[in-house]
Design an enzyme around this catalytic site. Structure first.
Site: not given
Ligand code: SAH
Length: 216
Positions: A63
């Protein structure tokens, strides 16, 4: 640990967070302490302290720093808190949270991302973060209750089962809205009788998808 701690770049980074309204000193300090250049792809290191989201493995994103700082500030963390993050990605948000609370559990549905984040966080010494491979829509019952929950992937609505994981006076923040467009950050606070809901700002996150990822 080799890290691009380019001072003018980092000073601008702090300044731009302040200018955009981040005022909590502890949050600003955590943002200063965590080396974002170690969480982005090596080819993007020169852009690590720009206020932009960047691509990571598995088609996901780390992000934008302002959004990380804003969500962290809105959580109102205390040192004693146990925090749950849904969507580990690079592990950057989890590292920032870990500076401000006692323990972070972070869940990721891609094995590659979970494994990389786990080893990166261990290498950098963030030893109060636990990375779990799993589905944030189906948090294992054994995980217990959390003081704070942060969802970093877009959800059409906040699953009741997730909100129920909040302890008394717990706070949950999640981007809620259409999965492939603009969402609104929603802040839920658990009260004695239910939940108080407030809409914060508009954001754009990659979608939260159910189940473990089929690809690695
Ligand atoms: N917080 C992260 C960025 C998040 S991007 C950072 O600091 O880098 C969103 C992430 O959520 C992605 O890696 C995606 O694979 C994950 N995601 C999406 N759906 C999900 C779910 N149901 N359970 C766990 N992770 C999930």
């Amino acid at each position: 640990m080799p890290s691009l701690q380019n001072p003018p770049q980092k000073m601008m980074f702090q300044l731009s967070l302040r200018r955009r309204g981040i005022s909590d000193q502890a949050v600003l300090r955590a943002m200063e302490d965590v080396p974002r250049d170690m969480f982005v792809e090596p080819a993007d290191r020169a852009d690590a302290y720009r206020d932009i989201a960047l691509g990571i493995a598995c088609g996901q994103t780390i992000s934008q720093p302002f959004v990380v700082a804003y969500m962290t500030e809105q959580l109102g963390l205390q040192k004693s808190h146990r925090v749950l993050e849904i969507g580990t990605g690079s592990g950057y948000q989890a590292a920032v949270l870990s500076r401000l609370c006692s323990h972070v559990v972070t869940i990721e549905r891609y094995r590659t991302l979970a494994d990389r984040a786990r080893s990166r966080l261990a290498q950098l010494g963030y030893d109060n973060v636990e990375v779990m491979l799993g589905d944030g829509f189906d948090v294992p019952a054994g995980a217990g209750a959390f003081d704070r929950i942060i969802v970093t992937a877009a959800m059409e609505q906040i699953p009741d089962a997730l909100a129920q994981r909040l302890g008394p006076e717990g706070v949950l923040i999640a981007p809620v809205g259409p999965l492939h467009s603009v969402q609104t950050l929603v802040r839920l606070v658990r009260t004695e009788t239910g939940f108080e809901r407030k809409q914060l700002v508009d954001v754009r996150f990659v979608p939260a998808l159910p189940g473990l990822a089929r690809e690695l």
